[in-house]
Design an enzyme around this catalytic site. Sequence first.
Site: not given
Length: 248
Positions: A160, A156
Site C-alpha cells: 500500500k 500489506y
Amino acid sequence: MELLKGKTALITGAARGIGRGIALKFAAEGANVAFSDLKYDEISQELVQELQLFGVKTKGYSSDASSFEDSEKLVNDVLADFGAIDILVNNAGITRDTLLMRMTELDWDLVIRINLKSIFNMTKAIQKVMLKQKFGSIVNMSSVVGLSGNAGQSNYSASKAGLIGFTKSIAQELGSRSIRCNAIAPGFIETDMTAKLPQEVRDQWVKTIPLRRAGTPEDVANLALFLASDLSSYISGQVISVCGGMHR
Ligand code: NAD
C-alpha cells in the site's frame, strides 16, 4: 446531482466490499459502470441487477487484476463494450496478515502481486486510452497502514506504501494530458476483509478511532466520487485518508 453523468468508470475487485460501494455510488451519480472481479458469479450478477436500477449501462467481467494479460484484455473488452473509459478505480486487494517471523515467501509475493503489480498492470493498459482522449481520473486504493505501517502487516503495508509512490509518479507523468491520479487511504472499514479479524481485535481498532466507529464502504465511495468527478479537477498526486481521524 449526477456528478458523473456521461462518464464511464472501470472498477477492479468490485463484486463486494468497498469496490461494490463505489460501483453503486458512481451509478447513482449517472456513470456507466464496468467492474471486474476474480469470478463472475451470482454476487456479480446481483450487483449488475442493482446497478441497472439506476438506468445506466453496466457489465461485470471476470478478470484477475494481478495478471498483465488479463488487465490488457479487460481494458480492451470494456472499450469495445462501452466505447470509452474516463475513470479507473484500482480497488482489488487482499491481506495475508502475519508477523514477519511467520510470513512465507508466498504470503509476501501474493500480496505484492495482487495489491501492487495489479496497479501497474491496469494503469499501463489504460494509459493509452486516457492519453488519446486527454482526460482521465485514476483512483488507487491504498490504506492508512501504507502511511503508518502495522505489526503483522509488513507485506500489506509495503504494497500500500508502494502504491502511493506509483500514484505520485503517474500524477507527474500524465498530468500534462489532464490525467489525474490520486490515492485513498481507508482506515478500518466494515467489509469481508475486516470481518475475518477476531471480534476483540475489531473492538480494539474502534476504540482507537476518534469518531468511535468503523467506516462503511459508502464512506470510502463518497471520497472516490469526489476524486473521480470534476469537483476535484485541480487535485492530483494526493493521498487522502478516510479513517474517522485514526491516522494523524
Ligand atoms: P473485500 O475482500 O471485501 O473485497 C475485495 C474484492 O477484490 C473481492 O471481491 C475479491 O474477490 C476481489 N479481488 C481479490 N483479488 C483480486 C484480483 N486479483 N483481481 C480482481 N479482483 C480481486 O475487501 P475490501 O475491504 O472491500 O477492500 C477493497 C480495497 O480496499 C482493497 O484494496 C483493500 O486493501 C483496501 N482497504 C480496505 C480496508 C478495510 O478496512 N476493509 C482498509 C484499507 C484499505
